[in-house]
Every structure is written in C-alpha cells, then in structure tokens.
Design an enzyme around this catalytic site. Structure first.
Site, mmCIF file in Angstrom:
data_model
loop_
_atom_site.group_PDB
_atom_site.id
_atom_site.type_symbol
_atom_site.label_atom_id
_atom_site.label_comp_id
_atom_site.label_asym_id
_atom_site.label_seq_id
_atom_site.Cartn_x
_atom_site.Cartn_y
_atom_site.Cartn_z
ATOM 1 N N ARG A 273 -73.345 32.351 -20.155
ATOM 2 C CA ARG A 273 -71.724 32.225 -19.962
ATOM 3 C C ARG A 273 -71.299 31.877 -18.881
ATOM 4 N NH1 ARG A 273 -69.500 36.761 -19.855
ATOM 5 N NH2 ARG A 273 -71.481 38.162 -20.372
ATOM 6 N N TYR B 162 -74.209 26.490 -24.920
ATOM 7 C CA TYR B 162 -75.005 27.807 -24.914
ATOM 8 C C TYR B 162 -74.059 28.843 -25.307
ATOM 9 C CZ TYR B 162 -78.994 30.697 -23.654
ATOM 10 O OH TYR B 162 -79.818 31.667 -23.914
ATOM 11 N N LYS C 220 -67.434 35.696 -27.971
ATOM 12 C CA LYS C 220 -66.631 36.322 -26.979
ATOM 13 C C LYS C 220 -65.224 35.478 -27.183
ATOM 14 C CE LYS C 220 -70.219 38.481 -25.538
ATOM 15 N NZ LYS C 220 -70.174 40.183 -25.706
ATOM 16 N N HIS D 286 -65.574 45.644 -26.812
ATOM 17 C CA HIS D 286 -66.877 44.992 -26.526
ATOM 18 C C HIS D 286 -67.683 46.348 -26.922
ATOM 19 C CE1 HIS D 286 -69.968 43.276 -23.219
ATOM 20 N NE2 HIS D 286 -70.094 42.847 -24.641
ATOM 21 N N SER E 127 -72.921 44.026 -20.562
ATOM 22 C CA SER E 127 -73.992 43.347 -20.702
ATOM 23 C C SER E 127 -75.379 43.822 -20.028
ATOM 24 C CB SER E 127 -73.771 41.724 -20.514
ATOM 25 O OG SER E 127 -72.605 41.477 -20.905
ATOM 26 N N CYS F 291 -77.203 46.521 -20.492
ATOM 27 C CA CYS F 291 -77.440 48.034 -20.437
ATOM 28 C C CYS F 291 -77.991 48.727 -21.684
ATOM 29 C CB CYS F 291 -75.899 48.747 -20.155
ATOM 30 S SG CYS F 291 -75.524 48.396 -18.467
ATOM 31 N N ASP G 145 -72.398 44.511 -30.757
ATOM 32 C CA ASP G 145 -71.587 43.893 -29.746
ATOM 33 C C ASP G 145 -70.134 44.051 -29.491
ATOM 34 O OD1 ASP G 145 -71.804 42.401 -27.263
ATOM 35 O OD2 ASP G 145 -71.126 40.566 -28.126
ATOM 36 N N ARG H 177 -82.488 34.059 -25.824
ATOM 37 C CA ARG H 177 -81.785 34.848 -26.896
ATOM 38 C C ARG H 177 -82.494 34.619 -28.150
ATOM 39 N NH1 ARG H 177 -76.977 37.479 -25.519
ATOM 40 N NH2 ARG H 177 -76.677 37.383 -23.450
HETATM 41 C C1 OXD Z 1 -72.709 39.718 -23.566
HETATM 42 C C2 OXD Z 1 -73.344 39.060 -24.710
HETATM 43 O O1 OXD Z 1 -72.928 38.822 -22.368
HETATM 44 O O2 OXD Z 1 -73.137 39.831 -25.706
HETATM 45 O O3 OXD Z 1 -72.049 40.462 -23.273
HETATM 46 O O4 OXD Z 1 -73.877 38.220 -24.745
HETATM 47 MN MN MN Z 2 -71.827 41.380 -25.393
#
Ligand code: OXD
Ligand code: MN
Length: 598
Positions: free
Chosen positions: A68, A209, A218, A238, A260, A262, A285, A377
C-alpha cells in the site's frame, strides 16, 4: 444491464480510458479460469504444480509495486479540516482534473473489466454494492475471491445505487507493443489512491497491488465506509471477528483491532491450547459494526476472502491458514520451488537448495535478500478456512461481547486489561500503538507510534471526528449494552529482550479470561489503568511461564505509566484543537489514579 447510473458511468469511463474492449464480469468459475489461463499464457502468472497446490497460481509484481502506498493515498474533500491531520488532503476538483489527464487513453491496448461486487452478505441491509472498473485481470481474479462478485452483485444492485471504483494500472500499450508481466506506473509520483467521500467514489491509478487495486477492501470497506458510517450512525473498523466456544458449548463473539503485522490473521484462526475451547473465524481484517434490532452491537465481515501476509505463516503459527491455502489460492511475490510449489521465510521448513525468488531470479540459501517479499500475500476464499464459523454470513451480523485492541509494546502495557466504561474504552483505543523498534530515524526508536483503533491509515475523515463518533455511539445503545474494551499485549519483553508470553495458541488463555469477564464470572484486580487478572484468574494450566514472568506481564508500573501519560498528552496535543474533551478528561482521570496509587 438495466441500471442507468451504471450504464452511463461505464460509457463515460470507456470514452475517457479508451480500452480496446469492455468485458462485464459475471463472476463465474469459467470466467475466472479463462482469465487465469490468459495470464499464464502471457507470462503474467505461473500455474503451480497442480498435484501439490491444486487450483493455485503465482504472480510476481513489479519491484516498485509491492505494498500500500500511504504517501500517495488521498482523501479529497471541499474543506481541508474534514480530512483531518491523519490524511493527505487534496481539493477534489483539482485532484480529479489531475487524474483525468492520466486516465485519458490509459487503457489503450487493454481490456476494461466491469466488476460488480458486494461488500457484506448478499441482500443484507448491512451490505454495500460497489462496481470496480479495472484494466487488470489480476484484480478481477482477486476480487472474485475477496468479494461476492459478478451476476449476484448485479442482482442485488438492481436499479439501486453503488460506489463507483475506478482503477487503472496506468500502463497503456502502443499498437504492437508487448505487455509486461506486471504493468503499473513505476514512478511513485504517478500512483494515486484517491477517495472522494463527498460523492462516495474511489479513483486509483498506477498500482496493481493489494489495497491499492482491490478497491473493495481498504478503500471502500474502510475509508469510504467509515465516512458513510459516521453519517449513518455505524462503524467501519479494522478488526477481525471471531467466535469463541467454551467446553460446555457456550459461545461469544469478539472483534479485535491490531495494526498491520501484529498477528491479526493468526488470532482470527487461533487453535487454543486449552482443552475443550474452540475459536471460529468470521473475518480477519474488517468489521462493520452497528446496533442490531436487539439493542446489541452486531458485527459483519464485509469481505469474502483473506488477503494475508505469507511470510511467517506456518503450521506452527497458523495451521488453519496453511490448510486454507492448500488449494484454490492466488500467491503474490512468494518464492517458487523447483517442484512448482511455494516457499517463504517462516514457512516452517528449511529452504531447498534452489528457489526462484519473488523477482523471478535464482536464489540459494544464504542469499543477501529474502526469497519471498516480506509483504508477499495469499488470496483465498474464506470458505476454504477450516475454522470458518457457519454463521459467518448471518445478514444481521453476530453480537459482539468484547472489543480487543492491541499493538506491539515491549514495555509498560500489561498482557491484558479491561476498560472501566465505554468512554474509557474509547480512550484506550485512542492511545493504542506500537513501539518503534527499527526505524530509519534512529531517534524514534523506543517511541510509540500511536494508531487509534489501528485505523490511522484507514479513516476516511478527520481522526478527531472519528473519536467523537466512537464516543457518540454510546447514546445509540441501551445503557450498559455496549461491550467492554480489552487491551491485549502479546509482545511484552524481559530485560534481556525475550518475549515473556508464548503467544499463538496460548493467547486462548487471555481470551478465556475475557470470555469469563463478559459473563461476570471471572475475577480481576483493579489498577490505575483498568482491571487485570488477579493471581489465579488466568488459566495457566500446563503452561511453562514462571511466576516472576507472570508478575511482570500483569504489572502496571507507576513510573512507566506516568511516562506513558506524558507521551499520550503530547500525542493528543499533536492532533491540534478539537480532540473530544471527554478524552482529555480520561487522560486526567488516569493521571489522578496514578498519583493516588503512588
Ligand atoms: C493491512 C492489510 O495492511 O490488511 O492492514 O493488508
Ligand atoms: Mn489490515
């Protein structure tokens, strides 16, 4: 297609982007396989060994297009204040003009796909229809796994409204020009992820991406949905959603917000080490939360798939994820074995003597660079997950009994503590964050990067209004019906820098305590920050953690917390005027409790 707005928009974009062809996606398996076949033939995808990974494919992105791009993510509103200190603000008219110039002719030599999709269960009042126009077949196949896509979305749309999501990789082809495996605009300054919450639309350009390109995730389900939710009195968060069942069959649902990286996906699919306890997955997510008919907070997962980080995923850390991705999965930027299977750092098996790395180059153990990109991913349908809860698509959502929040905090923050009230819970969410451990700016090491409710990169409006909205949710619910908030911290370390808590399946011990607390069964001891388990309240049966370690894990140290309060104060100040006064009052109340405890 009967929907007039959709027809008109598709025509407008066709004229602007000038694709060679327009394809309306029906979401069928035939279409999915045909697109994948086409990409394999063009060298844009690798079909993996179908004995080892049936239905699986590998994609390799351009090295400039791997994550991102927060610096190039914009929220465009008439009034700058509306976007807040948390967003890159742009004037919507100016930004649209700038982007329109880029979109002009940007799909030449390509097919423009029209991808109708639903975020949320089909025909649920919670759900939102979007339509993504994209020139990337990679996006189409990913959207088929991540959302309810195609005919079913058009059916739900009918004559109704939808969120237009425009996407182009930004790489038009001249007549006769050969395509590359991963087209994109390689210059960062040519990438744009733009949100227009005032007219509820999304424009993305230059990246193919993840969250930059799969616009349902997102962009729609968090940034645009959070702005919509604020106007309509609900919340787009989130958060993972999980069900937890005790040995006698009683079930509760928790949501959990973590920044992200964690371990959110691992927690969503946790296999408890406690005998008789079961965790089921409803989402990893995003959660949409609102008041149900029954006056309870109810959660729905708007997504239909996982877009998970591969490195670090193994049978030890997340067996349910490993089972999920054993077939029908799209991999991006992982390494390829000579047998046609996948490999990544932390997969739990040593690397074979030869691999093809994420950039398509030969790789051998000991190489200077990782074989898989750290943000590699997997994309897979949620229905492949062995721990999937059968009610994951319940149109009314599931009732939430506890909201967990957490980050990486090597010091200060106990393993778990409980909010004193809704307002205190919002305060806890507003101060969550992770300690900076290896930053480019070395003097930032040890500081806490605050990430309220793990939403910092995803709030589609001003963070101060967002926290106000959280506080205001209380007035929509019968007294005492909103769940408590629990701060969890699996990452506390000892003086030697070793983790004190084993984590993973043993996190179920903390979940069990929360499960009992929300049923008013579990014991606790009050501290200035909130209630923590008293000795004996956490089930530690069969766990090899010393008493001293447990004491540190649950300790609330006055000096550390006074430093923390000072750091919260400067964080709040950095947000400028307009932070809800209730949060300042919570900070002062914390400071007062800390000095009383002295
Ligand atoms: C993030 C994802 O970056 O879920 O939070 O990809
Ligand atoms: Mn996320």
């Amino acid at each position: 297609m009967r929907n007039r707005k959709l027809n008109a928009w598709v025509e407008e974009i066709r004229e602007l982007c000038q694709p060679d062809a327009v394809a309306w996606c029906d979401g069928s398996e035939e279409e999915y396989l045909r697109l994948l076949d086409g990409m394999v033939r063009k060298g844009a995808a690798v079909r993996l060994n179908q004995q080892l990974r049936p239905g699986c494919y590998l994609f390799r992105s351009h090295p400039s297009d791997v994550a991102r791009v927060e610096d190039r993510t914009f929220v465009a509103t008439r009034d700058r204040e509306e976007a807040g200190p948390n967003n890159n603000w742009r004037d919507p008219d100016e930004l649209k003009e700038e982007m329109r110039a880029l979109y002009r002719g940007c799909m030449r030599g390509r097919t423009m796909y029209v991808v109708p999709f639903v975020m949320g269960p089909l025909h649920s009042p919670f759900s939102i229809v979007g339509v993504e126009i994209t020139d990337s077949p990679y996006v189409v196949v990913n959207m088929r796994l991540m959302t309810r896509m195609g005919e079913q979305a058009l059916d739900m749309l009918g004559e109704g409204d939808f969120i237009p999501c425009l996407h182009s990789v930004g790489a038009p082809l001249q007549p006769g020009q050969e395509d590359v495996a991963w087209p994109c605009a390689p210059e960062l300054s040519q990438k744009y992820i733009a949100h227009f919450p005032e007219d509820m639309s999304i424009w993305s350009y230059g990246s193919g991406y993840g969250g930059n390109a799969l616009l349902g995730k997102k962009c729609l389900a968090l940034r645009i949905a959070s702005a919509k939710a604020r106007n309509e009195g609900w919340m787009a968060e989130h958060m993972l959603i999980m069900g937890i069942t005790d040995p006698v069959g009683r079930k509760s649902y928790f949501t959990a917000a973590f920044p992200s990286a964690c371990g959110k996906t691992n927690l969503a699919m946790l296999v408890p080490t406690l005998p008789g306890w079961k965790v089921e997955t409803l989402g990893d997510d995003i959660a949409w939360l609102r008041r149900g008919e029954d006056g309870r907070l109810r959660a729905v997962n708007p997504e239909a798939g996982f877009f998970g980080v591969a490195p670090g995923t193994s049978f030890q850390t997340n067996p349910n994820a490993m089972h999920s991705i054993s077939q029908d999965t799209l991999f991006t930027n992982v390494a390829l074995t000579d047998e046609g299977d996948v490999w990544w750092e932390g997969i739990g098996t040593p690397p074979p003597p030869h691999l093809t790395d994420w950039q398509g180059k030969d790789w051998a153990p000991g190489a200077a660079t990782p074989a898989a990109h750290p943000n590699a991913r997997f994309t897979v349908s949620i229905t492949r997950c062995p721990s999937l809860a059968p009610e994951w698509e319940a149109p009314e959502g599931v009732p939430v009994s506890a909201i967990l929040i957490g980050g990486r905090r090597p010091g200060t923050v106990p393993l778990v503590y409980e909010s004193r009230s809704w307002r205190h819970g919002v305060f806890m969410g507003s101060i969550m964050g992770s300690e900076i451990t290896a930053a480019a700016i070395s003097n930032a090491i040890g500081q806490v990067r605050r990430d309220p409710f793990a939403m910092l990169p995803f709030i589609g409006y001003n963070i101060k209004d967002y926290l106000r909205h959280w506080l205001d949710m209380e007035s929509r619910f019968p007294a005492g019906r909103l769940p408590k908030v629990y701060s969890v911290n699996w990452f506390r370390k000892d003086a030697q820098g070793r983790f004190l808590w084993p984590g993973f399946g043993d996190n179920a011990r903390v979940l069990k305590w929360i499960f009992e607390r929300v049923r008013v069964e579990g014991g606790a001891k009050d501290t200035p920050v909130g209630a923590v388990p008293a000795p004996g309240d956490l089930d530690l049966g069969g766990l090899d953690v010393s008493q001293a370690a447990m004491e540190t894990l649950l300790s609330v140290d006055g000096d550390e917390w006074r430093k923390e309060a000072a750091s919260i104060r400067s964080y709040y100040q950095s947000l400028g005027d307009g932070l809800p006064k209730e949060l300042w009052a919570e900070l002062e109340a914390l400071e007062a409790r800390l000095s009383q405890a002295e």
